[in-house]
Enzyme design. Structure first.
Site, PDB file in Angstrom:
ATOM      1  N   HIS A   1      55.771  89.701 -15.523  1.00  0.00           N
ATOM      2  CA  HIS A   1      54.321  89.964 -15.632  1.00  0.00           C
ATOM      3  C   HIS A   1      53.450  89.461 -14.766  1.00  0.00           C
ATOM      4  CE1 HIS A   1      54.971  91.348 -20.342  1.00  0.00           C
ATOM      5  NE2 HIS A   1      55.533  92.065 -19.417  1.00  0.00           N
TER       6      HIS A   1
ATOM      7  N   TRP B   1      48.106  91.120 -15.926  1.00  0.00           N
ATOM      8  CA  TRP B   1      48.186  89.372 -15.798  1.00  0.00           C
ATOM      9  C   TRP B   1      47.799  88.792 -14.855  1.00  0.00           C
ATOM     10  CZ3 TRP B   1      51.501  93.405 -17.450  1.00  0.00           C
ATOM     11  CH2 TRP B   1      51.985  93.450 -18.772  1.00  0.00           C
TER      12      TRP B   1
ATOM     13  N   HIS C   1      63.717  98.185 -18.973  1.00  0.00           N
ATOM     14  CA  HIS C   1      63.809  98.966 -20.462  1.00  0.00           C
ATOM     15  C   HIS C   1      65.141  99.786 -20.568  1.00  0.00           C
ATOM     16  CE1 HIS C   1      59.549  98.694 -22.301  1.00  0.00           C
ATOM     17  NE2 HIS C   1      59.798  97.793 -21.740  1.00  0.00           N
TER      18      HIS C   1
ATOM     19  N   ARG D   1      59.687  98.004 -14.490  1.00  0.00           N
ATOM     20  CA  ARG D   1      59.736  98.110 -15.984  1.00  0.00           C
ATOM     21  C   ARG D   1      60.639  99.125 -16.321  1.00  0.00           C
ATOM     22  NH1 ARG D   1      55.964 100.809 -19.975  1.00  0.00           N
ATOM     23  NH2 ARG D   1      56.285  99.563 -21.962  1.00  0.00           N
TER      24      ARG D   1
HETATM   25 FE1  DDH Z   1      56.934  93.644 -19.739  1.00  0.00          FE
HETATM   26  N1  DDH Z   1      55.330  94.724 -20.801  1.00  0.00           N
HETATM   27  N2  DDH Z   1      57.169  92.794 -21.468  1.00  0.00           N
HETATM   28  N3  DDH Z   1      58.437  92.901 -19.157  1.00  0.00           N
HETATM   29  N4  DDH Z   1      56.532  94.596 -18.216  1.00  0.00           N
HETATM   30  C1  DDH Z   1      54.337  95.657 -20.194  1.00  0.00           C
HETATM   31  C2  DDH Z   1      54.377  95.917 -18.747  1.00  0.00           C
HETATM   32  C3  DDH Z   1      55.348  95.406 -17.865  1.00  0.00           C
HETATM   33  C4  DDH Z   1      56.433  93.071 -22.869  1.00  0.00           C
HETATM   34  C5  DDH Z   1      55.699  93.982 -23.116  1.00  0.00           C
HETATM   35  C6  DDH Z   1      54.905  94.693 -22.073  1.00  0.00           C
HETATM   36  C7  DDH Z   1      59.426  91.964 -19.940  1.00  0.00           C
HETATM   37  C8  DDH Z   1      59.067  91.372 -21.011  1.00  0.00           C
HETATM   38  C9  DDH Z   1      58.250  91.852 -21.957  1.00  0.00           C
HETATM   39  C10 DDH Z   1      57.110  94.534 -16.929  1.00  0.00           C
HETATM   40  C11 DDH Z   1      58.305  93.802 -16.600  1.00  0.00           C
HETATM   41  C12 DDH Z   1      58.848  93.204 -17.879  1.00  0.00           C
HETATM   42  C13 DDH Z   1      53.783  96.222 -21.046  1.00  0.00           C
HETATM   43  C14 DDH Z   1      52.478  97.125 -20.807  1.00  0.00           C
HETATM   44  C15 DDH Z   1      53.843  95.613 -22.380  1.00  0.00           C
HETATM   45  C16 DDH Z   1      53.164  95.878 -23.450  1.00  0.00           C
HETATM   46  C17 DDH Z   1      52.943  98.783 -20.759  1.00  0.00           C
HETATM   47  C18 DDH Z   1      51.869  99.654 -20.649  1.00  0.00           C
HETATM   48  O1  DDH Z   1      51.039  99.655 -21.135  1.00  0.00           O
HETATM   49  O2  DDH Z   1      51.916 100.148 -19.463  1.00  0.00           O
HETATM   50  C19 DDH Z   1      57.062  92.155 -24.031  1.00  0.00           C
HETATM   51  C20 DDH Z   1      56.387  91.993 -25.219  1.00  0.00           C
HETATM   52  C21 DDH Z   1      58.032  91.397 -23.296  1.00  0.00           C
HETATM   53  C22 DDH Z   1      58.828  90.407 -23.939  1.00  0.00           C
HETATM   54  O3  DDH Z   1      58.695  90.044 -25.103  1.00  0.00           O
HETATM   55  C23 DDH Z   1      59.307  89.408 -23.126  1.00  0.00           C
HETATM   56  C24 DDH Z   1      60.478  91.755 -18.828  1.00  0.00           C
HETATM   57  C25 DDH Z   1      61.592  90.742 -19.473  1.00  0.00           C
HETATM   58  C26 DDH Z   1      60.382  92.307 -17.620  1.00  0.00           C
HETATM   59  C27 DDH Z   1      61.275  92.555 -16.629  1.00  0.00           C
HETATM   60  O4  DDH Z   1      61.003  93.284 -15.715  1.00  0.00           O
HETATM   61  C28 DDH Z   1      62.265  91.330 -16.225  1.00  0.00           C
HETATM   62  C29 DDH Z   1      56.391  94.987 -16.082  1.00  0.00           C
HETATM   63  C30 DDH Z   1      56.774  94.923 -14.344  1.00  0.00           C
HETATM   64  C31 DDH Z   1      55.473  95.813 -16.345  1.00  0.00           C
HETATM   65  C32 DDH Z   1      54.188  96.518 -15.671  1.00  0.00           C
HETATM   66  C33 DDH Z   1      54.466  97.921 -15.750  1.00  0.00           C
HETATM   67  C34 DDH Z   1      53.395  98.774 -15.321  1.00  0.00           C
HETATM   68  O5  DDH Z   1      53.119  99.912 -15.362  1.00  0.00           O
HETATM   69  O6  DDH Z   1      52.405  98.232 -14.325  1.00  0.00           O
END
Ligand code: DDH
Length: 291
Positions: A171, A187, A47, A43
């Site tokens: 996810h 998820w 980001h 993540r």
């Molecule tokens: Fe995500 N993401 N993500 N995400 N994401 C969260 C956690 C993780 C959205 C929202 C959230 C991608 C796209 C989107 C990962 C990878 C990727 C969380 C929770 C939210 C909310 C955060 C928390 O509370 O800790 C949304 C909205 C989108 C979208 O609109 C597409 C993408 C593109 C990726 C990627 O890596 C390519 C990962 C891994 C996590 C888990 C993190 C953790 O601490 O566990």
């Protein structure tokens, strides 16, 4: 004859393999989340990159702007201070690597170590010297919204519908934390394993969760506390996204190779390298095109 430049190169050849090994060695964390910091590192890489705007060529994985309050304090980045803290000992041990390179490499190593594909990674990102170049807040997606928002955000980065769906497959990893995003839960039943589970979950039944928190969906037929965000549900509600969701649910090979391609594209956003980058004294030619 060996030139002064060659000699410098030999001495300072950056050892990316050593960094990769050290990243792999910190992933297992029995007391953190589901026993691994891999998901939060993925993540962090996402980001760091997902602020890119192709029109203005601003944002993206160059700069490591999250070290500054302007970007690190964006509510969308809540919780990523943990990921940065986990990587700090590695930066201390290999001070020559930039934070921007370290964060993206950590995502790539974590994906691979959790059973995912090899994503191509190239070094050469620099770190901003101050926060003046940080992108404005609000460029990352908001999980409470729908398909039009996904297109708005990801088209701005230069991605298409297929790439949006492939990226969302990340996810299968990790979880939401109510004290970070407000949402809660994983998820997938195996949140520390890269898999196609996220897409398979779309075959099951979901309903709005009744709770005090923001709107999110809960599974009703698996007997597990699994969740989906409104933006996740948008992928099966939208007729252009849905065929890709179905494809990736069935075809593991297709998902892994498409994910590797799109994640590599993601972590290259906003990166410009000097023309003489390949021959720069601190960068060996081989290291310049890492896999
Ligand atoms: Fe995500 N993401 N993500 N995400 N994401 C969260 C956690 C993780 C959205 C929202 C959230 C991608 C796209 C989107 C990962 C990878 C990727 C969380 C929770 C939210 C909310 C955060 C928390 O509370 O800790 C949304 C909205 C989108 C979208 O609109 C597409 C993408 C593109 C990726 C990627 O890596 C390519 C990962 C891994 C996590 C888990 C993190 C953790 O601490 O566990």
């Amino acid at each position: 004859p060996q030139t002064q430049k060659d000699a410098t190169k030999a001495v300072h050849k950056p050892d990316y393999d050593a960094v990769r090994k050290d990243i792999a060695s910190i992933l297992k964390m029995p007391d953190y989340d589901d026993g691994s910091c891999g998901p939060v590192l993925v993540r962090l890489a996402w980001h760091a990159s997902g602020t890119y705007d192709k029109e203005t060529n601003t944002g993206g994985s160059n700069g490591a702007g999250m070290r500054y309050e302007a970007e690190g304090g964006d509510p969308a980045n809540a919780g990523l201070e943990h990921a940065r803290r986990f990587l700090e000992p590695i930066k201390q041990k290999h001070p020559w690597i930039t934070y921007a390179d370290l964060w993206t490499l950590a995502g790539v190593v974590a994906i691979k170590e959790m059973g995912g594909p090899d994503c191509k990674w190239k070094p050469g990102r620099t770190d901003f010297a101050d926060e003046s170049k940080c992108p404005p807040r609000g460029r990352l997606p908001d999980g409470a919204l729908a398909a039009d928002h996904l297109r708005h955000v990801f088209y701005r980065m230069g991605f298409n519908d297929q790439e949006i769906v492939a990226l969302a497959g990340a996810h299968s990893l990790g979880r939401c934390h109510s004290d970070r995003s407000g949402f809660e839960g994983p998820w997938s039943v195996t949140p520390t394993k890269f898999s196609t589970q996220y897409f398979k979950l779309t075959k099951f039944k979901w309903e709005k969760k009744t709770w005090e928190g923001p709107v999110q969906y809960k599974n009703t037929d698996l007997g597990e506390e699994l969740m989906m965000l409104p933006t996740d549900m948008a992928l099966i509600e939208d007729e252009k996204f849905l065929p890709y969701v179905k494809k990736y649910a069935e075809d593991r090979e297709a998902f892994y190779s498409d994910f590797a391609a799109v994640f590599s594209k993601l972590i290259e956003l906003g990166v410009t390298r000097d023309d003489d980058y390949e021959s720069a004294p601190t960068m060996s030619k081989e290291a310049g095109d890492e896999k």
